[in-house]
Write a protein that holds these residues in place. Sequence first.
Motif, PDB file in Angstrom:
ATOM      1  N   UNK A  46       0.923   6.159   6.581  1.00  0.00           N
ATOM      2  CA  UNK A  46       0.467   7.476   6.963  1.00  0.00           C
ATOM      3  C   UNK A  46       1.197   7.807   8.260  1.00  0.00           C
ATOM      4  N   UNK A  47       1.666   8.988   8.372  1.00  0.00           N
ATOM      5  CA  UNK A  47       2.399   9.367   9.573  1.00  0.00           C
ATOM      6  C   UNK A  47       1.408   9.910  10.589  1.00  0.00           C
ATOM      7  N   UNK A  48       1.386   9.313  11.748  1.00  0.00           N
ATOM      8  CA  UNK A  48       0.402   9.746  12.729  1.00  0.00           C
ATOM      9  C   UNK A  48       0.885  10.997  13.456  1.00  0.00           C
ATOM     10  N   UNK A  49      -0.020  11.632  14.176  1.00  0.00           N
ATOM     11  CA  UNK A  49       0.311  12.919  14.788  1.00  0.00           C
ATOM     12  C   UNK A  49       1.548  12.855  15.687  1.00  0.00           C
ATOM     13  N   UNK A  50       1.811  11.686  16.252  1.00  0.00           N
ATOM     14  CA  UNK A  50       2.982  11.555  17.123  1.00  0.00           C
ATOM     15  C   UNK A  50       4.253  11.314  16.314  1.00  0.00           C
ATOM     16  N   UNK A  51       4.128  11.269  15.005  1.00  0.00           N
ATOM     17  CA  UNK A  51       5.302  11.108  14.169  1.00  0.00           C
ATOM     18  C   UNK A  51       5.613   9.668  13.825  1.00  0.00           C
ATOM     19  N   UNK A  52       4.809   8.760  14.335  1.00  0.00           N
ATOM     20  CA  UNK A  52       5.036   7.344  14.019  1.00  0.00           C
ATOM     21  C   UNK A  52       4.354   6.987  12.712  1.00  0.00           C
ATOM     22  N   UNK A  53       4.846   5.949  12.103  1.00  0.00           N
ATOM     23  CA  UNK A  53       4.239   5.478  10.871  1.00  0.00           C
ATOM     24  C   UNK A  53       3.098   4.521  11.167  1.00  0.00           C
ATOM     25  N   UNK A  54       1.998   4.688  10.483  1.00  0.00           N
ATOM     26  CA  UNK A  54       0.931   3.693  10.507  1.00  0.00           C
ATOM     27  C   UNK A  54       0.911   3.047   9.132  1.00  0.00           C
ATOM     28  N   UNK A  55       1.237   1.792   9.103  1.00  0.00           N
ATOM     29  CA  UNK A  55       1.355   1.098   7.819  1.00  0.00           C
ATOM     30  C   UNK A  55      -0.026   0.765   7.274  1.00  0.00           C
ATOM     31  N   UNK A  56      -0.278   1.164   6.050  1.00  0.00           N
ATOM     32  CA  UNK A  56      -1.560   0.849   5.417  1.00  0.00           C
ATOM     33  C   UNK A  56      -1.467  -0.426   4.600  1.00  0.00           C
ATOM     34  N   UNK A  57      -0.261  -0.671   4.083  1.00  0.00           N
ATOM     35  CA  UNK A  57      -0.114  -1.827   3.212  1.00  0.00           C
ATOM     36  C   UNK A  57       1.360  -2.017   2.906  1.00  0.00           C
ATOM     37  N   UNK A  58       1.737  -3.258   2.736  1.00  0.00           N
ATOM     38  CA  UNK A  58       3.091  -3.548   2.270  1.00  0.00           C
ATOM     39  C   UNK A  58       2.963  -4.311   0.966  1.00  0.00           C
ATOM     40  N   UNK A  59       3.430  -3.710  -0.095  1.00  0.00           N
ATOM     41  CA  UNK A  59       3.321  -4.342  -1.412  1.00  0.00           C
ATOM     42  C   UNK A  59       4.623  -5.029  -1.754  1.00  0.00           C
ATOM     43  N   UNK A  60       4.515  -6.278  -2.196  1.00  0.00           N
ATOM     44  CA  UNK A  60       5.695  -7.038  -2.595  1.00  0.00           C
ATOM     45  C   UNK A  60       5.679  -7.216  -4.105  1.00  0.00           C
ATOM     46  N   UNK A  61       6.653  -7.901  -4.628  1.00  0.00           N
ATOM     47  CA  UNK A  61       6.756  -8.107  -6.065  1.00  0.00           C
ATOM     48  C   UNK A  61       5.454  -8.687  -6.604  1.00  0.00           C
ATOM     49  N   UNK A  62       4.954  -8.098  -7.671  1.00  0.00           N
ATOM     50  CA  UNK A  62       3.719  -8.567  -8.278  1.00  0.00           C
ATOM     51  C   UNK A  62       2.503  -7.773  -7.846  1.00  0.00           C
ATOM     52  N   UNK A  63       2.603  -7.079  -6.744  1.00  0.00           N
ATOM     53  CA  UNK A  63       1.460  -6.309  -6.258  1.00  0.00           C
ATOM     54  C   UNK A  63       1.374  -4.961  -6.968  1.00  0.00           C
ATOM     55  N   UNK A  64       0.174  -4.436  -6.980  1.00  0.00           N
ATOM     56  CA  UNK A  64      -0.006  -3.086  -7.507  1.00  0.00           C
ATOM     57  C   UNK A  64      -0.383  -2.166  -6.360  1.00  0.00           C
ATOM     58  N   UNK A  65      -0.017  -0.919  -6.499  1.00  0.00           N
ATOM     59  CA  UNK A  65      -0.408   0.050  -5.488  1.00  0.00           C
ATOM     60  C   UNK A  65      -1.069   1.243  -6.140  1.00  0.00           C
ATOM     61  N   UNK A  66      -1.860   1.883  -5.340  1.00  0.00           N
ATOM     62  CA  UNK A  66      -2.450   3.162  -5.733  1.00  0.00           C
ATOM     63  C   UNK A  66      -3.449   3.034  -6.866  1.00  0.00           C
ATOM     64  N   UNK A  67      -4.207   1.928  -6.896  1.00  0.00           N
ATOM     65  CA  UNK A  67      -5.270   1.821  -7.883  1.00  0.00           C
ATOM     66  C   UNK A  67      -6.249   2.979  -7.716  1.00  0.00           C
TER      67      UNK A  67
END
Lengths: 199, 199
Positions: A46-67
């Motif tokens: 999510x991009x914070x108001x200052x324009x920086x990224x706030x990482x919610x999750x890092x998915x690697x091989x085998x992971x699912x996202x956006x359930x």
Amino acid sequence: MAVKDWLPPGVVGVERKLKAGQALFRLGTRTAGLYEVTSGKVRLVRVDPAGREAVLHVAAAGDTIAEASLFSPTYHCDAIATTNAVVRLYPKDALLAQLQSNPSAAQAFMAMLGRQVMSLRTRLEQRNIRSARERVRHYLAVNVGADRRTVVLPGTLKDLAADLGLTHEALYRTLAQMTAAGEIARLRGKIRLIHADLA
Amino acid sequence: MAVKDWLPPGVVGVERKLKAGQALFRLGTRTAGLYEVTSGKVRLVRVDPAGREAVLHVAAAGDTIAEASLFSPTYHCDAIATTNAVVRLYPKDALLAQLQSNPSAAQAFMAMLGRQVMSLRTRLEQRNIRSARERVRHYLAVNVGADRRTVVLPGTLKDLAADLGLTHEALYRTLAQMTAAGEIARLRGKIRLIHADLA
DNA sequence: CGGCGTTTTGAGAGAGCTCAACATCGGTGG
DNA sequence: CCACCGATGTTGAGCTCTCTCAAAACGCCG
């Protein structure tokens, strides 16, 4: 926990290749479905108001996202390929239709989510432990095999260190200490717990 | 996220009071169902080979435990009341029957689990951040309201500190620094983000 | 007013991080 | 078969940052 263990039959995935830095989806856009990462890494941010990224999750091989996106009309964050990556899309409508009409598929999906919640809560609790040694002990206690003595290491120690939220140096040192203290023994890809107090 | 937001109609909960230290269920025993903690705290633990407890989760009022137990014949850990507590049991068979026969109930349940997974992954990612300041920034970025400026604090700062995995002293100091740096402003129960770089 | 919990600030210590050097292992190619 | 190379594994030394312990101000409620 792999996709094929719970995916309803009849739902086919569509592969898509991503270059490093490329967006898979963006906050606010319509949800297409659930993704499985086949190779590479994809980060949810999510991009914070200052324009920086706030990482919610890092998915690697085998992971699912956006359930959760299955039940939402739009995505709630950006998904961006951190490396070159391949993902597989399981379309929302087909998946939802299956989950609706096929109770055992729904049950498998719920079971998978339930296990994930449990596992995540456990890992979160682990992070409350400050001491590297206690954190490793926690990991070993939680992941010990049925024999209550052997812990199989899933990958490299470096990966494990990242999982535990430690630097690899700290992990090496801690394992060395624990070995020296006679608390554990290290084998190839395994750790054996040594407990004097056998009941 | 409260139970009543997803609980299928027709499933009634049974209250049970626990004294501090009392076990709600034990590893290996048959699963009765899913519990909601009404008051007090209940911890899920696994006893490690050395006889020490490894905490998997601490559930407080409003939390649910053992979602995964719905799909398992036995519990996979012990649940012990940390304080005097009241829990409500939603029996497994009634709940499963509803989830089977009532697709919209199943969907609500899946949606809840999906949101929980997302939220837990986010909190886990947050813990990867060492710096107190960056961790607070992450929290603020993730929890900022629709106006992209205001963050409503759910409880006391002390509670927030625990949520963030910081001591309350560290949190106070960090907030003081950020306020002094003009990055945030503190209001009653809220924090306002201040960004010079308005697009 | 008195008491309790939250908030706040101070000083010191410890633990893990950072930077750095080196060892080890597996694979690759000459 | 050996030299080379990259990644993992290992150990050392110093530093920073948060934790810990302590004390005090503040707010709330009986």
